[in-house]
Enzyme design. Sequence first.
Site, PDB file in Angstrom:
ATOM      1  CG  ASP A 123      53.690  38.793  40.234  1.00 16.56           C
ATOM      2  OD1 ASP A 123      53.428  40.013  40.251  1.00 16.56           O
ATOM      3  OD2 ASP A 123      52.854  37.928  40.553  1.00 16.56           O
ATOM      4  CG  HIS A 127      39.278  36.433  39.236  1.00 15.36           C
ATOM      5  ND1 HIS A 127      38.796  35.718  40.314  1.00 15.36           N
ATOM      6  CD2 HIS A 127      40.523  36.849  39.602  1.00 15.36           C
ATOM      7  CE1 HIS A 127      39.703  35.700  41.270  1.00 15.36           C
ATOM      8  NE2 HIS A 127      40.751  36.388  40.865  1.00 15.36           N
TER       9      HIS A 127
END
Length: 388
Positions: free
Chosen positions: A251, A295
Amino acid sequence: MNSQDEQVSPLLNRIKQALDTSQDTTSKRAQILADIGRLQLAVETPLETIYRIGHQTWQNACVRIALELGIFDMLVAKREMSIGVQELACANGADAVFLVRIMRVVTALGLCAEVGFEIYQANLKTEIMTVPQAAKLPEYMHSQDYQNPTQSTTSAFAYTNGSEFWTHLGKTPVHSQVFNDFMATRRQGRQRWYDIYPVGQELSASLSSADTDTPGESNVLLVDVGGNRGHDLVELRAKYPKLVGKLILQDLPDVVAHAPFEQDDDRMIEAMPHDFFQPQPIHHAQAYHFRAIFHDWPDSACHEILSHTAAAMKSGFSKLLISEFVLPDRDTPLFPATLDIQMMGLHAGMERSEKQWRTLLDSAGLKVVKIWQEVKGGEGVIEAKLKD
């Protein structure tokens, strides 16, 4: 037993049985909610069903008025305190009698609590109603001539706040901290991706078939891309302690800096700063996992992420695992359909149907192997590989 009883009794029994089980999972709640919807349809007369559907327009109008008057914002600002209708009326200039009529509908919908005579208080649902881009979505879509949003920089969120969602988080550390805390805890009590996907069977216990030409990479079992602080990896390792191979968390630097891996003495979980819009540095891992990433992005951005991942995969060995909603191609349940609109408003992203997933993956040189899903229209795990 009449026809109504024949429909109602089995539904009541199924709901009761589900409530009696101690396990609290996403699939269980989805089934209960679906059965409650069927139960309502079974009990309602045809006229009552038509009234309910017809009245939703008027209910939506009341919610819109409450939003425009800032009622939800005022209630949330007071948090644990209650607010009388006269105070609300003084704050926004509306007539108190009119506000009482609007608040009857708003409280009946469960969007705040009525704790006394014409006295109101925020609840958890009230806070959701303070998301400004939801209220601005109709105005935004009108400004876009009702075209499907395809760029996060021109999303409803950006229209409302002056910058896209991720840039806004970067500029507001307090909001960023809240977001990361939420992401770390939002699945507590809910089904995890490794409860749906058979990890013990599908991720091999041996990495002997991995490419050994690249030092330090052949022993990577799974890369969790965009995995926040690594909460999924910690729990995966706890559930499957005999898994062989390293687990890599990726990340952004300020996120993985807070990954709690100092207690992992054998260093089988490692944190690595990485931007998934850049080439994937870990080649030929057995699996690359993305949870609730795609998404957040329109197809063009997803294609870029997937292409970087595909370039790092080894044909015949590496798997791509995507943990997201997989909408049915028809008869989509209300919750994921609404979540799709939320993603559109926040990021110009989307929840995708099975057909849309297959098309997107194909565009990046990937092929769906299997979709693991327990509830139609619910969250699932898409397993994909490089196309032959």
